[in-house]
Design an enzyme around this catalytic site. Structure first.
Site, PDB file in Angstrom:
ATOM      1  N   ASN A 168     -50.821  35.877 -61.482  1.00 54.80           N
ATOM      2  CA  ASN A 168     -50.893  35.326 -60.141  1.00 54.80           C
ATOM      3  C   ASN A 168     -49.617  35.668 -59.364  1.00 54.80           C
ATOM      4  O   ASN A 168     -48.740  36.355 -59.878  1.00 54.80           O
ATOM      5  CB  ASN A 168     -51.133  33.817 -60.218  1.00 54.80           C
ATOM      6  CG  ASN A 168     -51.994  33.303 -59.088  1.00 54.80           C
ATOM      7  OD1 ASN A 168     -51.825  33.702 -57.945  1.00 54.80           O
ATOM      8  ND2 ASN A 168     -52.921  32.419 -59.414  1.00 54.80           N
ATOM      9  N   HIS A 182     -26.390  38.791 -69.970  1.00 54.36           N
ATOM     10  CA  HIS A 182     -25.025  39.207 -69.642  1.00 54.36           C
ATOM     11  C   HIS A 182     -24.028  38.546 -70.580  1.00 54.36           C
ATOM     12  O   HIS A 182     -24.266  37.444 -71.075  1.00 54.36           O
ATOM     13  CB  HIS A 182     -24.696  38.836 -68.195  1.00 54.36           C
ATOM     14  CG  HIS A 182     -25.669  39.398 -67.216  1.00 54.36           C
ATOM     15  ND1 HIS A 182     -25.577  40.677 -66.729  1.00 54.36           N
ATOM     16  CD2 HIS A 182     -26.783  38.859 -66.652  1.00 54.36           C
ATOM     17  CE1 HIS A 182     -26.579  40.893 -65.902  1.00 54.36           C
ATOM     18  NE2 HIS A 182     -27.332  39.811 -65.837  1.00 54.36           N
TER      19      HIS A 182
END
Length: 196
Positions: free
Chosen positions: A84, A114
């Site tokens: 969706n 990270h």
């Protein structure tokens, strides 16, 4: 070894300043932008375009706009895939979906992470771990799946969940962090979900 090779080998790599990766992301985002602006009624054009963006697809694939990904070629979806509005896939690591996967609005699959130290993070260094989703999976609205996670087959992930660890087959899992709350059983096939 190139930064792309490092990325694909689950090593730390320069995501932000490497020219090759920057160019590939730009090209992919341009394709996503074109896809997102196609007329909703142009189902044939949308089908052709999404197969151009993604690395491998089944025949029946439907992703509602807005859809964004980083590379596209690093995403594989099986047959009867539906997502969706508002799907985001950061596919520095491989992202694989099985057959009959249904994804509710505003979901993200994030292979990128990270370093915790700001020095390397500020240099644009990151890592990418693959995400795998089995077959017959329903992902509720607003779910976020983190790097390196495997979601098994025949699984329901409840809306708003943040999936940071693997989820086994035949499970209902919810929460932040997402946890298995029960197994899916034959009794679930008998439940009438009508509001009375």
């Amino acid at each position: 070894m190139t930064e792309k090779e490092k990325m694909l080998n689950e090593m730390m790599y320069d995501a932000n300043y490497d020219t090759e990766l920057m160019e590939e992301r730009t090209k992919c985002k341009e394709l996503c932008q074109t896809y997102n602006n196609l007329p909703i009624g142009d189902s044939a054009g949308r089908s052709r375009m999404i197969k151009q963006i993604l690395g491998k697809t089944g025949e029946n694939v439907n992703i509602e706009p807005m859809f964004w990904c980083d590379y596209g070629w690093n995403i594989e979806v099986g047959e009867n895939f539906y997502a969706n509005h508002g799907l985001v896939i950061l596919d520095g690591g491989k992202v694989t979906f099985g057959d009959n996967v249904f994804i509710a609005p505003s979901c993200g699959f994030h292979t990128a992470g990270h370093p915790i130290d700001f020095e390397r993070r500020n240099e644009g260094i990151e890592y990418a771990y693959p995400i795998t989703v089995g077959s017959n999976v329903w992902i509720g609205a607003g779910v976020q799946v983190m790097p390196g996670v495997t979601i098994g087959s025949n699984v329901v992930i409840g809306g708003g969940s943040v999936v940071v660890k693997d989820i086994p087959d035949d499970s209902v899992a919810v929460g932040n962090p997402c946890k298995v709350i029960r197994k899916i059983t034959k009794e679930d096939q008998k439940k009438d979900w009508s509001r009375k």
